[in-house]
Design a protein around this motif. Structure first.
Motif, PDB file in Angstrom:
ATOM      1  N   SER A  12       0.696  -1.211   0.238  1.00 42.50           N
ATOM      2  CA  SER A  12       0.035   0.080   0.095  1.00 42.50           C
ATOM      3  C   SER A  12       0.813   1.352   0.040  1.00 42.50           C
ATOM      4  O   SER A  12       0.589   2.390  -0.734  1.00 42.50           O
ATOM      5  CB  SER A  12      -0.783  -0.030   1.343  1.00 42.50           C
ATOM      6  N   ALA A  53     -14.150   1.416  -0.694  1.00 42.15           N
ATOM      7  CA  ALA A  53     -13.517   0.083   0.298  1.00 42.15           C
ATOM      8  C   ALA A  53     -14.757  -0.584   0.801  1.00 42.15           C
ATOM      9  O   ALA A  53     -14.952  -1.622   0.779  1.00 42.15           O
ATOM     10  CB  ALA A  53     -12.767   0.703   1.289  1.00 42.15           C
ATOM     11  N   PHE A 137      -9.585  -1.984  -5.795  1.00 40.58           N
ATOM     12  CA  PHE A 137     -10.056  -2.616  -4.639  1.00 40.58           C
ATOM     13  C   PHE A 137     -10.328  -4.263  -4.696  1.00 40.58           C
ATOM     14  O   PHE A 137      -9.894  -5.130  -4.000  1.00 40.58           O
ATOM     15  CB  PHE A 137     -11.042  -1.903  -3.870  1.00 40.58           C
ATOM     16  N   LEU A 141      -7.062  -6.234  -2.944  1.00 39.80           N
ATOM     17  CA  LEU A 141      -7.303  -6.686  -1.747  1.00 39.80           C
ATOM     18  C   LEU A 141      -7.216  -8.140  -1.774  1.00 39.80           C
ATOM     19  O   LEU A 141      -6.652  -8.929  -0.739  1.00 39.80           O
ATOM     20  CB  LEU A 141      -8.646  -6.097  -1.093  1.00 39.80           C
ATOM     21  N   GLY A 159      -9.157  -2.124   3.749  1.00 44.17           N
ATOM     22  CA  GLY A 159      -9.405  -1.051   2.943  1.00 44.17           C
ATOM     23  C   GLY A 159      -9.158   0.129   4.058  1.00 44.17           C
ATOM     24  O   GLY A 159      -8.599   1.157   3.710  1.00 44.17           O
TER      25      GLY A 159
END
Length: 213
Positions: A12, A53, A137, A141, A159
């Protein structure tokens, strides 16, 4: 799970530090209106990320992958918004800054300038109108979700971690821009920075408009 979080935090960080429209908007509004305006813009960015998110955690962003029309409508709207922001950055750079802009200083908005709502919406809309964030996302993720992790709780935690890192970086960026050397606050330098930011935002808008999924 304990192994997934450090790996996710590192990935990230590398993504967040890459230049993008969010950082440019925070930098632009900080240079225009002061540090607090940059922080408010960052809050808008975080609000948009939170919406994406949450939608990804509950599977709503998957609709963007199956609806070509919905994806294209959001994408083109986001591209137009970035283009408008870029043009609005270039236009005032053609003339000298007004006395209200010069009076803002590093801390906050001067009376009569764009209010908190406008700079907040800059950050919020630039995120909500970019469907690639929702697709990001969905694609990003799952690679860090261990087998057996509770859904949608664990994706939402990841998130929120991403949002917290983004907020920390944007807040630091606004602080550094506001506390920068005195030459950054000279009208000539700020006009050139406005031009560079405007061209970059237009470039991001054109790329978003031209990119297919």
């Amino acid at each position: 799970m304990t192994a997934a979080l450090p790996a996710f935090a590192l990935a990230s960080t590398l993504l967040i530090l890459a230049p993008g429209p969010d950082s440019l908007l925070v930098l632009r509004n900080t240079l225009r209106h002061g540090r607090r305006a940059g922080w408010v813009t960052a809050t808008g960015t975080m609000s948009g990320l939170l919406a994406w998110a949450a939608a990804a955690a509950f599977g709503l962003t998957a609709l963007l992958q199956v609806s070509h029309l919905g994806y294209d409508v959001v994408r083109l709207a986001g591209a137009c918004y970035l283009l408008w922001l870029g043009v609005s950055s270039l236009w005032p750079s053609r003339g000298p800054r007004g006395p209200a802009a010069a009076a803002a200083g590093p801390a906050g908005l001067a009376p009569g300038q764009a209010g908190w709502r406008r700079v907040y919406l800059n950050g919020l809309l630039s995120n909500l109108l970019n469907p690639k964030i929702g697709v990001f996302f969905i694609a990003f993720l799952p690679g860090f979700i261990p087998t057996g992790a509770p859904a949608p709780l664990f994706p939402l935690v990841l998130g929120l971690w991403f949002i917290a890192e983004t907020g920390a970086w944007l807040a630091a960026l606004a602080w550094m821009a506001a506390r920068g050397a005195g030459w950054l606050r000279r009208s000539t330098v700020q006009r050139w920075l406005e031009r560079v930011t405007g061209v970059a935002l237009i470039g991001f808008g054109l790329r978003l408009a031209a990119q297919a999924r």
